[in-house]
Scaffold this motif. Structure first.
Motif, PDB file in Angstrom:
ATOM      1  N   ALA A  56       0.821  -1.212   0.000  1.00  0.00           N
ATOM      2  CA  ALA A  56       0.000   0.000   0.000  1.00  0.00           C
ATOM      3  C   ALA A  56       0.856   1.263   0.000  1.00  0.00           C
ATOM      4  O   ALA A  56       0.482   2.276  -0.591  1.00  0.00           O
ATOM      5  CB  ALA A  56      -0.920  -0.004   1.219  1.00  0.00           C
ATOM      6  N   ALA A  57       2.017   1.164   0.661  1.00  0.00           N
ATOM      7  CA  ALA A  57       2.910   2.328   0.745  1.00  0.00           C
ATOM      8  C   ALA A  57       3.908   2.393  -0.403  1.00  0.00           C
ATOM      9  O   ALA A  57       4.653   3.371  -0.524  1.00  0.00           O
ATOM     10  CB  ALA A  57       3.664   2.300   2.075  1.00  0.00           C
ATOM     11  N   GLY A  58       3.947   1.345  -1.228  1.00  0.00           N
ATOM     12  CA  GLY A  58       4.924   1.297  -2.315  1.00  0.00           C
ATOM     13  C   GLY A  58       6.344   1.104  -1.830  1.00  0.00           C
ATOM     14  O   GLY A  58       7.306   1.560  -2.471  1.00  0.00           O
ATOM     15  N   THR A  59       6.490   0.392  -0.716  1.00  0.00           N
ATOM     16  CA  THR A  59       7.802   0.215  -0.084  1.00  0.00           C
ATOM     17  C   THR A  59       8.308  -1.210  -0.267  1.00  0.00           C
ATOM     18  O   THR A  59       7.588  -2.163   0.041  1.00  0.00           O
ATOM     19  CB  THR A  59       7.705   0.517   1.429  1.00  0.00           C
ATOM     20  N   PRO A  60       9.542  -1.420  -0.744  1.00  0.00           N
ATOM     21  CA  PRO A  60      10.084  -2.771  -0.873  1.00  0.00           C
ATOM     22  C   PRO A  60      10.233  -3.444   0.492  1.00  0.00           C
ATOM     23  O   PRO A  60      10.496  -2.782   1.503  1.00  0.00           O
ATOM     24  CB  PRO A  60      11.454  -2.554  -1.517  1.00  0.00           C
ATOM     25  N   LEU A  61      10.091  -4.758   0.495  1.00  0.00           N
ATOM     26  CA  LEU A  61      10.165  -5.553   1.726  1.00  0.00           C
ATOM     27  C   LEU A  61      11.200  -6.661   1.580  1.00  0.00           C
ATOM     28  O   LEU A  61      11.224  -7.375   0.572  1.00  0.00           O
ATOM     29  CB  LEU A  61       8.796  -6.175   2.019  1.00  0.00           C
ATOM     30  N   ILE A  62      12.054  -6.790   2.596  1.00  0.00           N
ATOM     31  CA  ILE A  62      12.938  -7.954   2.719  1.00  0.00           C
ATOM     32  C   ILE A  62      12.401  -8.795   3.864  1.00  0.00           C
ATOM     33  O   ILE A  62      12.297  -8.329   5.004  1.00  0.00           O
ATOM     34  CB  ILE A  62      14.393  -7.543   3.000  1.00  0.00           C
ATOM     35  N   HIS A  63      12.055 -10.042   3.559  1.00  0.00           N
ATOM     36  CA  HIS A  63      11.458 -10.951   4.542  1.00  0.00           C
ATOM     37  C   HIS A  63      12.397 -12.134   4.773  1.00  0.00           C
ATOM     38  O   HIS A  63      12.896 -12.729   3.811  1.00  0.00           O
ATOM     39  CB  HIS A  63      10.106 -11.447   4.042  1.00  0.00           C
ATOM     40  N   ILE A  64      12.635 -12.476   6.024  1.00  0.00           N
ATOM     41  CA  ILE A  64      13.568 -13.555   6.369  1.00  0.00           C
ATOM     42  C   ILE A  64      12.820 -14.870   6.565  1.00  0.00           C
ATOM     43  O   ILE A  64      11.853 -14.940   7.326  1.00  0.00           O
ATOM     44  CB  ILE A  64      14.357 -13.217   7.658  1.00  0.00           C
ATOM     45  N   SER A  65      13.278 -15.908   5.883  1.00  0.00           N
ATOM     46  CA  SER A  65      12.677 -17.234   6.033  1.00  0.00           C
ATOM     47  C   SER A  65      13.752 -18.257   6.412  1.00  0.00           C
ATOM     48  O   SER A  65      14.850 -17.885   6.820  1.00  0.00           O
ATOM     49  CB  SER A  65      11.918 -17.635   4.774  1.00  0.00           C
ATOM     50  N   THR A  66      13.462 -19.537   6.249  1.00  0.00           N
ATOM     51  CA  THR A  66      14.233 -20.581   6.916  1.00  0.00           C
ATOM     52  C   THR A  66      14.380 -21.857   6.095  1.00  0.00           C
ATOM     53  O   THR A  66      13.583 -22.132   5.188  1.00  0.00           O
ATOM     54  CB  THR A  66      13.531 -20.940   8.245  1.00  0.00           C
ATOM     55  N   ASP A  67      15.377 -22.641   6.464  1.00  0.00           N
ATOM     56  CA  ASP A  67      15.592 -23.957   5.886  1.00  0.00           C
ATOM     57  C   ASP A  67      14.489 -24.951   6.263  1.00  0.00           C
ATOM     58  O   ASP A  67      14.331 -25.989   5.616  1.00  0.00           O
ATOM     59  CB  ASP A  67      16.946 -24.518   6.327  1.00  0.00           C
ATOM     60  N   TYR A  68      13.729 -24.663   7.310  1.00  0.00           N
ATOM     61  CA  TYR A  68      12.705 -25.592   7.784  1.00  0.00           C
ATOM     62  C   TYR A  68      11.532 -25.726   6.816  1.00  0.00           C
ATOM     63  O   TYR A  68      10.629 -26.528   7.059  1.00  0.00           O
ATOM     64  CB  TYR A  68      12.191 -25.155   9.154  1.00  0.00           C
ATOM     65  N   VAL A  69      11.527 -24.966   5.727  1.00  0.00           N
ATOM     66  CA  VAL A  69      10.478 -25.170   4.721  1.00  0.00           C
ATOM     67  C   VAL A  69      10.742 -26.456   3.931  1.00  0.00           C
ATOM     68  O   VAL A  69       9.849 -26.943   3.226  1.00  0.00           O
ATOM     69  CB  VAL A  69      10.356 -23.979   3.752  1.00  0.00           C
TER      70      VAL A  69
END
Length: 294
Positions: A90-103
């Motif tokens: 909504a704000a037009g802001t890039p996002l860096i999201h941290i995920s995991t090997d557990y997937v």
């Protein structure tokens, strides 16, 4: 301005330190400040900070407790990331999201790449996988950064546990049939802050959005990781307890762990022009830092 969700966690604290060293302005928000599953609170946080990029380092990380409390894990790992992603869109802001090997279920022979099918073994991994999908659906301008076996100077982690046990015991029994890529929070934080300008760029941003693996260079078993930690701490303590290899079956836990959590980080290296540091060197550096602080 970088807005960091999960500012009280081990990666969030490292991000603050690294940003300060690089003279990069940031605002860090902890769970006590904002519940990331609260749409209004997250939107207000973005409005107040007006960031140029958002990093979601917040997560429910109690892998074993997640088996008994899936609702809490889902709030932190699926609902919350979706809320943040929607607010960023909504704000037009890039996002860096941290995920995991557990997937992953850990059954693959060889390192995992981003196109490998996911198959989480437990609640924690399933909610993190759902969080990735929530981010993909809500925020077109995103980078999902999967990492593994995270350790560092802040918070609770395997390295700090081994240092404590080395003071208390003459023998440490550590699992030797699970392999991964130990990854320092310093390495992750440095990578995030280095790629952030690319994501903000109108020219390059669209070319680099997507999913990446980023984990310490080289692989190890938990036993090998523990052995390196013990070797690194010995000059400071004069202690060198025996590190005995055991099987996963000798150390049962409520949640199953992937036997293979080794990542291929080639896509990240090709895209951004640099890669992670060797886990061995990062391990030694964190041990030195912790003893220097004593």
């Amino acid at each position: 301005m970088i807005l960091i969700f999960g500012g009280g966690g081990q990666l969030g604290q490292e991000l603050q330190r690294t940003a300060a060293l690089k003279a990069m302005p940031y605002t860090a928000i902890s769970h006590a400040d904002v519940d990331i599953s609260d749409t209004a609170a997250v939107s207000q946080a973005l409005s107040a900070a007006r960031p140029s990029i958002v990093v979601n380092a917040a997560a429910y990380t109690k892998v074993d407790l997640a088996e008994k409390d899936p609702d809490a894990a889902r709030l932190g790992n699926e609902i919350g990331p979706g809320v943040i992603a929607a607010a960023c869109a909504a704000a037009g802001t890039p996002l860096i999201h941290i995920s995991t090997d557990y997937v992953f279920d850990g059954s693959k022979e060889g390192p995992y790449v981003e196109t490998d099918p996911i198959a989480p073994l437990g609640v924690y991994g399933a909610t993190k996988a759902a969080g990735e999908e929530a981010v993909r659906k809500a925020a077109p301008r995103h980078v999902i950064l999967r990492t593994s076996w995270v350790f560092g100077a802040f918070g609770a982690n395997f390295l700090k546990t081994m240092l404590r046990l080395a003071r208390e015991r003459d023998e440490l029994r550590v699992v030797a049939d699970q392999r991964g890529c130990p990854t320092s929070t310093g390495d992750i934080a440095g990578a995030i802050l280095q790629i952030a300008p690319r994501l903000r760029s109108e020219v390059y941003g669209s070319e680099v959005y997507g999913l990446y693996h980023f984990a310490g260079a080289g692989s190890a078993s938990w036993h090998e990781f523990a052995s390196r930690i013990i070797d690194a701490q010995a000059p400071f303590t004069g202690r060198h307890p025996k590190v005995t290899a055991i099987a996963t079956s000798d150390y049962p836990t409520p949640a199953r762990r992937p036997a293979n959590s080794v990542f291929d980080c080639g896509k990240f290296i090709r895209t951004f022009g640099f890669g992670p540091r060797p886990w061995t060197l990062e391990t030694d550096a964190v041990v030195r830092e912790l003893f220097a602080a004593d």
